[in-house]
Design a protein around this motif. Structure first.
Motif, PDB file in Angstrom:
ATOM      1  N   PRO A  66       6.843 -13.092 -14.638  1.00 25.17           N
ATOM      2  CA  PRO A  66       7.885 -13.524 -13.707  1.00 25.17           C
ATOM      3  C   PRO A  66       7.728 -12.780 -12.393  1.00 25.17           C
ATOM      4  O   PRO A  66       7.026 -11.769 -12.316  1.00 25.17           O
ATOM      5  CB  PRO A  66       9.184 -13.122 -14.419  1.00 25.17           C
ATOM      6  N   LEU A  67       8.359 -13.277 -11.361  1.00 26.16           N
ATOM      7  CA  LEU A  67       8.384 -12.530 -10.113  1.00 26.16           C
ATOM      8  C   LEU A  67       9.123 -11.217 -10.325  1.00 26.16           C
ATOM      9  O   LEU A  67       9.960 -11.095 -11.221  1.00 26.16           O
ATOM     10  CB  LEU A  67       9.099 -13.319  -9.016  1.00 26.16           C
ATOM     11  N   VAL A  68       8.832 -10.246  -9.479  1.00 26.16           N
ATOM     12  CA  VAL A  68       9.606  -9.009  -9.432  1.00 26.16           C
ATOM     13  C   VAL A  68      10.189  -8.882  -8.032  1.00 26.16           C
ATOM     14  O   VAL A  68       9.815  -9.630  -7.115  1.00 26.16           O
ATOM     15  CB  VAL A  68       8.742  -7.780  -9.784  1.00 26.16           C
ATOM     16  N   ALA A  69      11.104  -7.958  -7.869  1.00 26.52           N
ATOM     17  CA  ALA A  69      11.827  -7.832  -6.602  1.00 26.52           C
ATOM     18  C   ALA A  69      10.879  -7.620  -5.427  1.00 26.52           C
ATOM     19  O   ALA A  69      11.108  -8.131  -4.320  1.00 26.52           O
ATOM     20  CB  ALA A  69      12.822  -6.675  -6.690  1.00 26.52           C
ATOM     21  N   GLU A  70       9.799  -6.893  -5.655  1.00 26.52           N
ATOM     22  CA  GLU A  70       8.861  -6.603  -4.574  1.00 26.52           C
ATOM     23  C   GLU A  70       8.168  -7.859  -4.053  1.00 26.52           C
ATOM     24  O   GLU A  70       7.760  -7.913  -2.885  1.00 26.52           O
ATOM     25  CB  GLU A  70       7.820  -5.582  -5.049  1.00 26.52           C
ATOM     26  N   ASP A  71       8.035  -8.878  -4.900  1.00 23.15           N
ATOM     27  CA  ASP A  71       7.437 -10.136  -4.447  1.00 23.15           C
ATOM     28  C   ASP A  71       8.317 -10.816  -3.401  1.00 23.15           C
ATOM     29  O   ASP A  71       7.824 -11.369  -2.416  1.00 23.15           O
ATOM     30  CB  ASP A  71       7.235 -11.091  -5.630  1.00 23.15           C
ATOM     31  N   VAL A  72       9.615 -10.778  -3.624  1.00 22.49           N
ATOM     32  CA  VAL A  72      10.545 -11.383  -2.672  1.00 22.49           C
ATOM     33  C   VAL A  72      10.620 -10.537  -1.403  1.00 22.49           C
ATOM     34  O   VAL A  72      10.639 -11.060  -0.283  1.00 22.49           O
ATOM     35  CB  VAL A  72      11.940 -11.548  -3.300  1.00 22.49           C
ATOM     36  N   ALA A  73      10.622  -9.222  -1.565  1.00 20.26           N
ATOM     37  CA  ALA A  73      10.618  -8.326  -0.402  1.00 20.26           C
ATOM     38  C   ALA A  73       9.397  -8.570   0.470  1.00 20.26           C
ATOM     39  O   ALA A  73       9.474  -8.497   1.707  1.00 20.26           O
ATOM     40  CB  ALA A  73      10.659  -6.866  -0.863  1.00 20.26           C
ATOM     41  N   ASP A  74       8.273  -8.878  -0.148  1.00 23.18           N
ATOM     42  CA  ASP A  74       7.049  -9.172   0.592  1.00 23.18           C
ATOM     43  C   ASP A  74       7.235 -10.411   1.470  1.00 23.18           C
ATOM     44  O   ASP A  74       6.771 -10.453   2.610  1.00 23.18           O
ATOM     45  CB  ASP A  74       5.906  -9.384  -0.397  1.00 23.18           C
ATOM     46  N   CYS A  75       7.933 -11.415   0.935  1.00 26.83           N
ATOM     47  CA  CYS A  75       8.211 -12.634   1.713  1.00 26.83           C
ATOM     48  C   CYS A  75       9.101 -12.313   2.917  1.00 26.83           C
ATOM     49  O   CYS A  75       8.864 -12.804   4.025  1.00 26.83           O
ATOM     50  CB  CYS A  75       8.892 -13.684   0.831  1.00 26.83           C
ATOM     51  N   VAL A  76      10.128 -11.503   2.684  1.00 25.62           N
ATOM     52  CA  VAL A  76      11.034 -11.124   3.774  1.00 25.62           C
ATOM     53  C   VAL A  76      10.269 -10.376   4.860  1.00 25.62           C
ATOM     54  O   VAL A  76      10.385 -10.679   6.060  1.00 25.62           O
ATOM     55  CB  VAL A  76      12.197 -10.262   3.257  1.00 25.62           C
TER      56      VAL A  76
END
Length: 265
Positions: free
Chosen positions: A223-233
């Protein structure tokens, strides 16, 4: 001048990962959430991780690593939001991350208190904070609002009606802001994650039931982890000021829709 980013819901999960990433990118970062003890721990972690980072004080140029400022925030309280706005000097980036899901009931069994909680945080909280900081974002000459929504704000699924409704609402606010602010020096970006495994999202959704909280992730290899979304931001906010990333949909490779996941075994 060093840019300042405000991250709501920064005490855990995607918010905490985003704050850490933006600090590493050289932003002054205001950590905003209800749990001050968690914010203080995160601020200490960031100052240990990012060379030159300083802790506390009004955000501004503060050495090569920038400043990290914890601010207690309840997005459901106008008084608390006003206090945040008063505590922040300049603001270039606002990441509206505070929110979350509560319950997984069918509409016929809907708990309206759960629905109210989700709407209050995911929609009204987003609007409160944006409204309070928008003058500072415009004044910066290169403002950027990033709204963390969800694929649940674009695709409905059984049991998700309350969360779907809240995130569809956040998506609508994001779209309207993009239209209304097109003449202002403010970019508007939506980041809509799919399945992200964090320490609290599912646990909150299932009201502390750890066994139920693990079910959505069973058999999902990565699954995605929080850091993956932070990378998008981080990618969106570091584009040149004339480039607006309207929306980023991000999900694990094994997910094709909120209701369509490949599970091993």
């Amino acid at each position: 001048m060093r840019k300042t980013a405000v991250v709501t819901g920064a005490s855990s999960g995607i918010g905490a990962a985003t704050a850490r990433r933006l600090a590493a990118e050289g932003f002054n970062v205001v950590l905003a959430a209800r749990r001050r003890d968690r914010l203080d721990e995160l601020a200490k972690k960031i100052t240990d991780e990012v060379p030159g980072t300083t802790l506390g004080g009004r955000p501004g140029p503060a050495g090569p690593g920038g400043a990290v400022v914890p601010v207690t925030l309840d997005v459901t309280s106008q008084e608390s939001v006003d206090a945040l706005a008063a505590a922040v000097g300049g603001c270039h980036v606002l990441v509206n991350n505070a929110g979350g899901a509560v319950g997984l009931d069918a509409v016929a069994e809907a708990d309206l208190d759960d629905w109210r909680t989700m709407y209050e945080t995911n929609v009204l909280g987003l609007v409160r904070v944006t409204k309070a900081l928008l003058p500072k974002l415009i004044e910066s000459g290169a403002g950027h609002v990033v709204n963390i929504t969800s694929l649940a704000g674009h695709v409905a699924y059984e049991g998700g009606a309350g969360y779907n409704a809240a995130k569809f609402g956040a998506y609508a606010v994001n779209e309207v802001m993009r239209l209304e602010l097109v003449a202002e020096p403010v970019r508007i970006t939506e980041v809509a994650p799919g399945l992200v495994k964090t320490e609290e999202f599912s646990l909150v959704r299932f009201k502390g039931d750890a066994e139920k909280a693990e079910k959505p992730y069973e058999g999902v290899p990565e699954p995605l982890v929080a850091e993956d979304v932070a990378d998008c931001v981080a990618w969106a906010v570091t584009r040149p000021p004339h480039v607006n990333i309207d929306r980023i949909d991000v999900q694990p490779r094994v997910q094709a829709a909120p209701y369509k996941l490949h599970r091993e075994g």
